[in-house]
Design a protein around this motif. Structure first.
Motif, PDB file in Angstrom:
ATOM      1  N   LEU A   1       7.423  -7.845  -1.986  1.00 52.25           N
ATOM      2  CA  LEU A   1       5.991  -7.579  -2.083  1.00 52.25           C
ATOM      3  C   LEU A   1       5.196  -8.879  -2.225  1.00 52.25           C
ATOM      4  N   PHE A   2       5.684  -9.799  -3.051  1.00 53.41           N
ATOM      5  CA  PHE A   2       5.025 -11.107  -3.175  1.00 53.41           C
ATOM      6  C   PHE A   2       5.074 -11.849  -1.839  1.00 53.41           C
ATOM      7  N   ALA A   3       6.205 -11.751  -1.146  1.00 53.27           N
ATOM      8  CA  ALA A   3       6.323 -12.417   0.147  1.00 53.27           C
ATOM      9  C   ALA A   3       5.290 -11.877   1.132  1.00 53.27           C
TER      10      ALA A   3
ATOM     11  N   ARG B   1       0.835  -1.206   0.000  1.00 59.02           N
ATOM     12  CA  ARG B   1       0.000   0.000   0.000  1.00 59.02           C
ATOM     13  C   ARG B   1       0.870   1.257   0.000  1.00 59.02           C
ATOM     14  N   ARG B   2       1.985   1.204   0.699  1.00 64.61           N
ATOM     15  CA  ARG B   2       2.886   2.361   0.739  1.00 64.61           C
ATOM     16  C   ARG B   2       3.508   2.622  -0.637  1.00 64.61           C
ATOM     17  N   VAL B   3       3.917   1.557  -1.325  1.00 66.83           N
ATOM     18  CA  VAL B   3       4.494   1.703  -2.669  1.00 66.83           C
ATOM     19  C   VAL B   3       3.464   2.289  -3.632  1.00 66.83           C
TER      20      VAL B   3
ATOM     21  N   HIS C   1      11.082   5.174  -7.513  1.00 70.29           N
ATOM     22  CA  HIS C   1      10.552   4.284  -6.486  1.00 70.29           C
ATOM     23  C   HIS C   1      10.752   2.819  -6.871  1.00 70.29           C
ATOM     24  N   GLU C   2      11.422   2.081  -5.997  1.00 71.64           N
ATOM     25  CA  GLU C   2      11.694   0.674  -6.274  1.00 71.64           C
ATOM     26  C   GLU C   2      10.457  -0.180  -6.030  1.00 71.64           C
ATOM     27  N   LEU C   3      10.239  -1.147  -6.911  1.00 67.43           N
ATOM     28  CA  LEU C   3       9.225  -2.178  -6.730  1.00 67.43           C
ATOM     29  C   LEU C   3       9.976  -3.478  -6.444  1.00 67.43           C
TER      30      LEU C   3
END
Length: 413
Positions: free
Chosen positions: A363-365, A298-300, A356-358
């Motif tokens: 994120l999947f974890a 949500r922050r990303v 901004h890094e994805l």
């Protein structure tokens, strides 16, 4: 899986592939060496079921059969299904298919089917010959219209036709380096098509055929990773690489190959919208970030929504919401299909939206943990050559970016 894994495995395809790995260079594919080692490290019982929900070029499936297991591959892209099934075709079926190919290619094949997609890539006469051969293969092997069951021999011949056309058609790269368009001064004859179709079928007939007993128990299915046609708690190991969040539009990347298989403009548009990672936005659209998603995700997404650049809070936010919704549904299916002691190994590459890094693995974890799975990033390795480095419009960001490819392991508690 041992802690030695980071030292001995590299998911990237090797610069000098061998055997069936040379049949079709898949941009996001991983190496057979990696797949075989990962499956061996999982210490499965002989004949265990290995699943790849995003089969791609079929590397996981071939490695699973080679290691003595059953394999199931799932993909929404008909070309990926044909390619994977062709690699799983045992030697006897390949040889029979070659015997079918020779007289078939000598026929004056004509077809009344639409060839608009093919005519974008080659002269009308050549397009008619390609469509005629493809139609003859479908009839010879009685392939259903929805592609739900493709006999291995049929897949082998269809791939030979795709490869012949792909080798003959010149392509021009565009700003997105994984896309291409027809080159100039295309001059392909019907004789070229027929000759190269048979030549490739004959050449590939003896290349690393799989064990027939296990290949017969393995299959490739045209289906969706978000709704797997697999029984609950039946899969011992999942090994795959979900489509990266890097704006690789896999339908566009394989547009010529899909045209050879008879995919018209309408079917292509439908497929493109359906694939995970697509650059197209499906309906209904939403701008709302789900409250139940993990905090880091949500922050990303909020950082993308609030970015001052053009279309951040519109198209780009919607595209990422769509991507992570697909990821959420796919991970839920992974959880459903794993056995009590099963595990999933996912290869994931990081990406960026502007600065901004994805961190896709993290994120999947997080999403998996919300579902009650344990999640562990087994290793990370730096990646020097990514799609962004190939795109001249995005190179200005490279000095501030560090890309990694990670192996994420998921297990039931």
């Amino acid at each position: 899986m041992t802690e030695a894994l980071p030292l001995v495995l590299n998911p990237k395809r090797l610069a000098r592939d061998e055997g069936v790995d040379t049949w079709y260079p898949y941009y996001a594919g991983f190496s057979s060496r990696f797949a075989s080692a990962a499956i061996a490290e999982a210490e499965l019982r002989p004949g265990s079921l290995v699943l790849d929900p995003w089969a791609g070029s079929g590397t996981t499936l071939c490695a699973a059969v080679e290691e003595g297991h059953r394999a199931v591959g799932i993909d929404l892209n008909p070309f990926a299904v044909v390619l994977s099934a062709a690699k799983l075709c045992p030697a006897p079926e390949r040889l029979k298919a070659v015997e079918v190919a020779r007289p078939l290619a000598r026929r004056i094949a004509t077809s009344s089917a639409p060839i608009d997609e093919l005519e974008q890539w080659m002269p009308t006469s050549a397009a008619r010959r390609v469509e005629g051969i493809a139609t003859a293969i479908r009839r010879e092997f009685d392939i259903p219209a929805d592609w739900t069951a493709i006999p291995p021999g049929a897949a082998f011949l269809l791939f030979a036709l795709v490869r012949a056309v792909s080798d003959l058609v010149p392509r021009t790269r565009v700003s997105n380096p994984t896309w291409s368009r027809p080159g100039a001064n295309i001059n392909i004859s019907t004789r070229d098509i027929s000759r190269d179709f048979v030549r490739i079928a004959e050449q590939y007939a003896s290349v690393n055929p799989p064990r027939k007993d296990l290949a017969d128990k393995s299959r490739v299915v045209l289906a969706d990773a978000r709704s797997l046609p697999i029984a609950s708690r039946s899969v011992h190991l999942i090994l795959g690489s979900p489509p990266y969040c890097t704006r690789i539009d896999y339908a566009v990347t394989t547009r010529l190959e899909l045209a050879v298989l008879g995919c018209d403009a309408g079917a292509f548009a439908t497929l493109r919208r359906a694939l995970m990672g697509t650059t197209a936005i499906r309906s209904p659209r939403t701008d709302e970030i789900p409250e139940h998603w993990p905090r880091r995700l949500r922050r990303v997404l909020a950082s993308v929504r609030d970015h001052p650049s053009h279309r951040s809070k519109g198209y780009y936010l919607r595209n990422l919401l769509q991507y992570f919704n697909d990821a959420d549904e796919s991970l839920a299916e992974i959880r459903r299909t794993l056995t009590a002691r099963g595990q999933a190994l996912l290869v994931l590459q990081s990406s960026y939206y502007k600065e901004h890094e994805l961190d896709l693995a993290a994120l999947f974890a997080d999403i998996a943990r919300e579902m009650g799975l344990s999640a562990e990033i087994m290793f990370r390795m730096p990646v020097r050559r990514v799609m962004t480095s190939l795109n001249s419009k995005s190179r200005r960001y490279l000095d501030t970016r560090s890309y990694t490819e990670s192996l994420l392991r998921l297990r039931r508690h």
